[in-house]
Design a protein around this motif. Structure first.
Motif, PDB file in Angstrom:
ATOM      1  N   UNK A  72       0.823  -1.203   0.000  1.00  0.00           N
ATOM      2  CA  UNK A  72       0.000   0.000   0.000  1.00  0.00           C
ATOM      3  C   UNK A  72       0.851   1.243   0.000  1.00  0.00           C
ATOM      4  N   UNK A  73       0.225   2.355   0.388  1.00  0.00           N
ATOM      5  CA  UNK A  73       0.941   3.626   0.435  1.00  0.00           C
ATOM      6  C   UNK A  73       0.470   4.400   1.654  1.00  0.00           C
ATOM      7  N   UNK A  74       1.185   5.456   1.962  1.00  0.00           N
ATOM      8  CA  UNK A  74       0.856   6.266   3.122  1.00  0.00           C
ATOM      9  C   UNK A  74      -0.587   6.756   3.001  1.00  0.00           C
ATOM     10  N   UNK A  75      -1.321   6.638   4.091  1.00  0.00           N
ATOM     11  CA  UNK A  75      -2.713   7.062   4.118  1.00  0.00           C
ATOM     12  C   UNK A  75      -3.693   5.922   3.910  1.00  0.00           C
ATOM     13  N   UNK A  76      -3.231   4.804   3.339  1.00  0.00           N
ATOM     14  CA  UNK A  76      -4.101   3.652   3.160  1.00  0.00           C
ATOM     15  C   UNK A  76      -4.057   2.764   4.403  1.00  0.00           C
ATOM     16  N   UNK A  77      -5.147   2.051   4.639  1.00  0.00           N
ATOM     17  CA  UNK A  77      -5.180   1.094   5.739  1.00  0.00           C
ATOM     18  C   UNK A  77      -4.327  -0.108   5.334  1.00  0.00           C
ATOM     19  N   UNK A  78      -3.274  -0.355   6.115  1.00  0.00           N
ATOM     20  CA  UNK A  78      -2.323  -1.413   5.767  1.00  0.00           C
ATOM     21  C   UNK A  78      -2.399  -2.609   6.714  1.00  0.00           C
ATOM     22  N   UNK A  79      -3.300  -2.578   7.650  1.00  0.00           N
ATOM     23  CA  UNK A  79      -3.504  -3.701   8.573  1.00  0.00           C
ATOM     24  C   UNK A  79      -2.224  -4.157   9.261  1.00  0.00           C
ATOM     25  N   UNK A  80      -1.443  -3.189   9.709  1.00  0.00           N
ATOM     26  CA  UNK A  80      -0.286  -3.499  10.535  1.00  0.00           C
ATOM     27  C   UNK A  80       1.004  -3.804   9.822  1.00  0.00           C
ATOM     28  N   UNK A  81       1.035  -3.707   8.492  1.00  0.00           N
ATOM     29  CA  UNK A  81       2.291  -4.014   7.793  1.00  0.00           C
ATOM     30  C   UNK A  81       2.668  -2.898   6.829  1.00  0.00           C
ATOM     31  N   UNK A  82       3.966  -2.782   6.570  1.00  0.00           N
ATOM     32  CA  UNK A  82       4.499  -1.828   5.592  1.00  0.00           C
ATOM     33  C   UNK A  82       5.095  -2.532   4.382  1.00  0.00           C
ATOM     34  N   UNK A  83       5.676  -3.732   4.606  1.00  0.00           N
ATOM     35  CA  UNK A  83       6.398  -4.441   3.553  1.00  0.00           C
ATOM     36  C   UNK A  83       5.896  -5.869   3.428  1.00  0.00           C
ATOM     37  N   UNK A  84       6.002  -6.396   2.209  1.00  0.00           N
ATOM     38  CA  UNK A  84       5.622  -7.782   1.957  1.00  0.00           C
ATOM     39  C   UNK A  84       6.586  -8.390   0.950  1.00  0.00           C
ATOM     40  N   UNK A  85       6.937  -9.646   1.177  1.00  0.00           N
ATOM     41  CA  UNK A  85       7.792 -10.380   0.255  1.00  0.00           C
ATOM     42  C   UNK A  85       7.335 -11.816   0.208  1.00  0.00           C
TER      43      UNK A  85
END
Length: 166
Positions: A72-85
């Motif tokens: 996602x990006x700043x301002x979106x609801x990310x459900x506790x995460x910033x990165x995914x791999x």
């Protein structure tokens, strides 16, 4: 003195390192002049959340051997995460980045626990959650975060851990 021979002595570790530094970098001092820092070089910290997330993505990509990207990006609801791999399809590793410069560890603990709980709302499952912070090692924080009871593995990486991988 006719026929005088000189006997070479074995080179010391300092002499060997100095020669290696000279050969590799054109260095002209002793190895101790070139390598006076501790084995763990101190990298400068950034105040930019975006740059810190990019650094964390690089660290995780190197550590796990797969690309990590922003979720996602700043301002979106990310459900506790910033990165995914993903090392293999449908086997995601997720991370939360906390670029706290000089805030109390209590805030980090509270926020990471909230982020771990928020991952329940993600539309996919994952085996590993990694909290990453620019704060220095803290055993109390590590114990609290690692003992959170959830159906996935929780890890935490402090600034020293991030530097070691870079």
């Amino acid at each position: 003195m006719v026929g005088k021979t000189t006997r070479e002595h074995p080179k010391t570790e300092e002499e060997q390192l100095s020669e290696a530094a000279k050969a590799a970098f054109g260095w002209q001092g002793t190895c101790y002049d070139a390598f006076t820092t501790t084995p763990l070089m101190q990298l400068p910290k950034t105040r930019s959340a975006e740059k810190f997330e990019n650094m964390c993505a690089d660290v995780l990509s190197k550590l796990y051997g797969c690309p990590f990207e922003q979720y996602g990006r700043q301002g979106q609801k990310q459900n506790g995460i910033d990165l995914i791999g993903s090392q293999i399809p449908s086997m995601h590793i997720v991370a939360q980045c906390k670029n706290y410069y000089a805030l109390p560890y209590e805030k980090l603990r509270k926020q990471l626990i909230e982020d771990i709980e928020a991952t329940e709302n993600l539309p996919f499952s994952f085996p590993t959650f990694i909290g990453m912070t620019s704060l220095e090692q803290d055993v109390v924080t590590k114990d609290i975060v690692l003992n959170t009871i959830v159906p996935f593995k929780v890890e935490i990486m402090f600034w020293e851990d991030i530097q070691r991988i870079l």
